[in-house]
Design an enzyme around this catalytic site. Structure first.
Site: not given
Length: 205
Positions: A173-175
Site C-alpha cells: 500500500p504505497c498509497h
C-alpha cells in the site's frame, strides 16, 4: 470440476513455475488487474493493459507475455483451470487475491494483508516494500517517517523511490505514504484514486 482455458502461446517452452495468470475485475475506482503465479502476486494496478503491468516486474521474475494466461472472475469458481492439452493448474493464489480484493472493496480494508507478494530489487528497497505492508489501513506515514521505519532515516529519497517503483499497488500500500506537509504526493494511477483509497480506509482529510 475445472474450467477450460486457452493456454498461453509457447506454454510448452515455459517452466510450469513461471507461468502466470492475469485477472481484471471491476472496482469503484476502475478496472483493476493483477498478475500472479501459482505462488504470489507479481504486479497489480488500475489498468486493463498487461503491457502496462509487465514492465513493472523485475526482469528475473517477469513472465513472457505469451506465458500469461488471462482469467475472468467466472473462472475462479472452481479449484483450478485446465490448460489446452489437458494440463491442469491450481490457482489458489489468484483466487485468494481476488477474494481479498473483493473484501477490500466491500469494506474489509485489512483483507489484502495476507496475500503473498513477490518483488525483487536491492536489499533496502525490498525491505522498504515489506515495511509498507505494515502500514495499517487508516494510517498514513510521511516519506520521512517511512524512511525511519525502513531503518534509514536519512534515506528519504530512497524511500520515495521504493514507493514509485512498487509494482504491486494496493497489495503493497504505497498509497498510504504522504508528503511531509500532508499533501498526497504522487501515485502511478492518479491522485483521485489515491484519495479515494484513503477515504475508503477511513482517513479524514
Amino acid at each position: 470440476m475445472t474450467t477450460p482455458l486457452t493456454a498461453p502461446e509457447s506454454l510448452s517452452s515455459v517452466d510450469a513455475a513461471t507461468v502466470a495468470y492475469a485477472l481484471t475485475t471491476s472496482t469503484p475506482d476502475g478496472p483493476f488487474t493483477f498478475i500472479a503465479t501459482t505462488a504470489e502476486v507479481l504486479a497489480s494496478g488500475w489498468t486493463e493493459k498487461l503491457d502496462e503491468l509487465l514492465p513493472l516486474i523485475h526482469a528475473s521474475l517477469r513472465p513472457a507475455r505469451a506465458a500469461v494466461a488471462t482469467l475472468t472472475p467466472a473462472d475462479l469458481s472452481e479449484g483450478g483451470v485446465v490448460l489446452e492439452g489437458g494440463e491442469s493448474s491450481e490457482i489458489e493464489v489468484v483466487q485468494g487475491a481476488h477474494r481479498a480484493l473483493t473484501a477490500y472493496y466491500d469494506g474489509d480494508a485489512s483483507a489484502l494483508a495476507e496475500v503473498p507478494v513477490r518483488q525483487k530489487s536491492g536489499p533496502f528497497r525490498e525491505h522498504a516494500w515489506d515495511v509498507l505492508r505494515t502500514v495499517a489501513p487508516g494510517e498514513v506515514v510521511t516519506y520521512t517517517q517511512y524512511a525511519e521505519r525502513s531503518g534509514r532515516p536519512a534515506a528519504v529519497r530512497a524511500a520515495a523511490s521504493a514507493c514509485a517503483m512498487n509494482a504491486a499497488a494496493l497489495f503493497v500500500p504505497c498509497h498510504r505514504v504522504l508528503r511531509t506537509d500532508g499533501s498526497l504526493g504522487g501515485f502511478r494511477y492518479g491522485l483521485a484514486i489515491k484519495e479515494s483509497l484513503l477515504t475508503r480506509e477511513g482517513l479524514e482529510r
